[in-house]
Design a protein around this motif. Structure first.
Motif, PDB file in Angstrom:
ATOM      1  N   ILE A 145      21.263 -47.790  10.843  1.00  0.00           N
ATOM      2  CA  ILE A 145      20.389 -46.840  10.336  1.00  0.00           C
ATOM      3  C   ILE A 145      19.648 -45.937  11.097  1.00  0.00           C
ATOM      4  O   ILE A 145      19.224 -44.909  11.148  1.00  0.00           O
ATOM      5  N   GLU A 146      18.898 -46.713  11.963  1.00  0.00           N
ATOM      6  CA  GLU A 146      18.143 -46.142  12.889  1.00  0.00           C
ATOM      7  C   GLU A 146      18.813 -45.157  13.840  1.00  0.00           C
ATOM      8  O   GLU A 146      18.372 -44.125  14.064  1.00  0.00           O
ATOM      9  N   VAL A 147      20.046 -45.652  14.295  1.00  0.00           N
ATOM     10  CA  VAL A 147      20.697 -44.567  15.239  1.00  0.00           C
ATOM     11  C   VAL A 147      21.007 -43.411  14.497  1.00  0.00           C
ATOM     12  O   VAL A 147      20.838 -42.341  15.057  1.00  0.00           O
ATOM     13  N   ALA A 148      21.564 -43.385  13.201  1.00  0.00           N
ATOM     14  CA  ALA A 148      21.885 -42.329  12.478  1.00  0.00           C
ATOM     15  C   ALA A 148      20.666 -41.329  12.210  1.00  0.00           C
ATOM     16  O   ALA A 148      20.622 -40.182  12.275  1.00  0.00           O
ATOM     17  N   LEU A 149      19.477 -41.984  11.816  1.00  0.00           N
ATOM     18  CA  LEU A 149      18.235 -41.061  11.631  1.00  0.00           C
ATOM     19  C   LEU A 149      17.781 -40.348  13.063  1.00  0.00           C
ATOM     20  O   LEU A 149      17.247 -39.372  12.595  1.00  0.00           O
ATOM     21  N   HIS A 150      18.042 -41.151  13.878  1.00  0.00           N
ATOM     22  CA  HIS A 150      17.403 -40.670  15.101  1.00  0.00           C
ATOM     23  C   HIS A 150      18.540 -39.672  16.160  1.00  0.00           C
ATOM     24  O   HIS A 150      18.021 -39.324  17.107  1.00  0.00           O
ATOM     25  N   PHE A 151      19.661 -39.743  15.597  1.00  0.00           N
ATOM     26  CA  PHE A 151      20.583 -39.027  16.257  1.00  0.00           C
ATOM     27  C   PHE A 151      20.404 -37.646  16.497  1.00  0.00           C
ATOM     28  O   PHE A 151      20.549 -36.851  17.516  1.00  0.00           O
ATOM     29  N   PRO A 152      20.231 -36.905  15.379  1.00  0.00           N
ATOM     30  CA  PRO A 152      20.101 -35.349  15.362  1.00  0.00           C
ATOM     31  C   PRO A 152      19.123 -34.912  16.513  1.00  0.00           C
ATOM     32  O   PRO A 152      19.394 -33.963  17.195  1.00  0.00           O
TER      33      PRO A 152
END
Length: 277
Positions: A145-152
């Protein structure tokens, strides 16, 4: 008014504004963490009549079977794992987005990445997906979840910095027989240190201080992160403000130290890709 005087006045008001916005609230939190429960409830910046520093901080560390210590471990592990995955995924995505700019799928990919910055996460569907694949209430699930949210944001930073690296590097590597994977990890990735440092610092602070996502996707007393320990000293009818402020001070120390010592790297990494080379 001379140029030197203008700079002095500007600098003076900048320091004054910083003091008012940051240091005054921080002083308020620290000084109330030194008080007993009754004095802290008055919410003033006056010095305490008796300092309860040792008792307050000891109680914060030992409350709920040392939950804060366990929370520091959980938050640190979550932050480290998320940053490691985020760096590699974002760097590779930024490399592909920049090097294949102008292709058929380029505009669609850029739109999807930008959409990730604007569209808020859907809590209930995300919980349903995590639960259906067995990752709800797990460290692996909250890490993803953290990776997905901070990826962009990270991918966009990498893409901007990547534009400063000449394409001739890629062409020379291919001529020498270097494959795509080896090109990225052996040649390109080591050149990304400035922006990588920036992303590590910024995103580590964001993930370590995250409150909402662990609350929804990583519930449970044993899974508590540092921000969720604030609930230990809050209830429906009463709040131990002295302990709450002491908890805030303790969980603020790691991000504050990280920012103070590495703030120059943040600026350098943010501005490195501002002008295309």
């Amino acid at each position: 008014m001379s140029t030197g005087l203008k700079r002095f006045v500007t600098g003076f008001f900048a320091v004054l504004l910083t003091t008012v916005v940051f240091w005054v609230p921080f002083y308020f939190v620290i000084i109330n963490s030194f008080k007993n429960q009754a004095e802290a409830a008055e919410m003033t910046m006056a010095l305490p009549t008796t300092f309860e520093i040792f008792n307050n901080y000891k109680e914060v560390l030992t409350t709920a079977d040392n939950m804060l210590i366990r929370a520091f471990y959980n938050s640190t592990l979550l932050t480290v794992l998320s940053i490691i995955i985020l760096i590699f995924v974002s760097a590779m995505a930024g490399f592909v987005m920049q090097r294949r700019e102008g292709g058929r799928a380029s505009s669609t990919i850029n739109f999807l990445v930008l959409a990730g910055l604007m569209i808020p996460p859907a809590i209930v569907p995300t919980i349903w997906v995590l639960d259906s694949i067995g990752l709800f209430k797990t460290l692996a699930g909250i890490t993803l979840i953290e990776v997905a949210l901070h990826f962009p944001f990270s991918a966009i930073l990498y893409k901007a910095f990547m534009s400063t690296l000449p394409r001739e590097i890629d062409e020379s590597a291919f001529i020498d027989g270097c494959g795509g994977v080896r090109l990225f990890f052996s040649i390109i990735f080591p050149l990304l240190k400035p922006v990588t440092s920036t992303i590590i610092i910024l995103q580590a602070i964001n993930i370590f201080n995250d409150f909402v996502n662990p609350l929804y996707f990583f519930p449970g007393a044993n899974n508590a992160t540092v921000q969720l320990t604030l609930y230990n000293f809050m209830s429906r009818f009463t709040t131990s403000w002295n302990l709450l402020f002491a908890d805030i001070v303790l969980i603020s120390i790691p991000p504050l130290i990280l920012f103070i010592f590495f703030n120059k790297k943040i600026v350098a990494g943010m501005t490195a890709g501002a002008v295309k080379g």
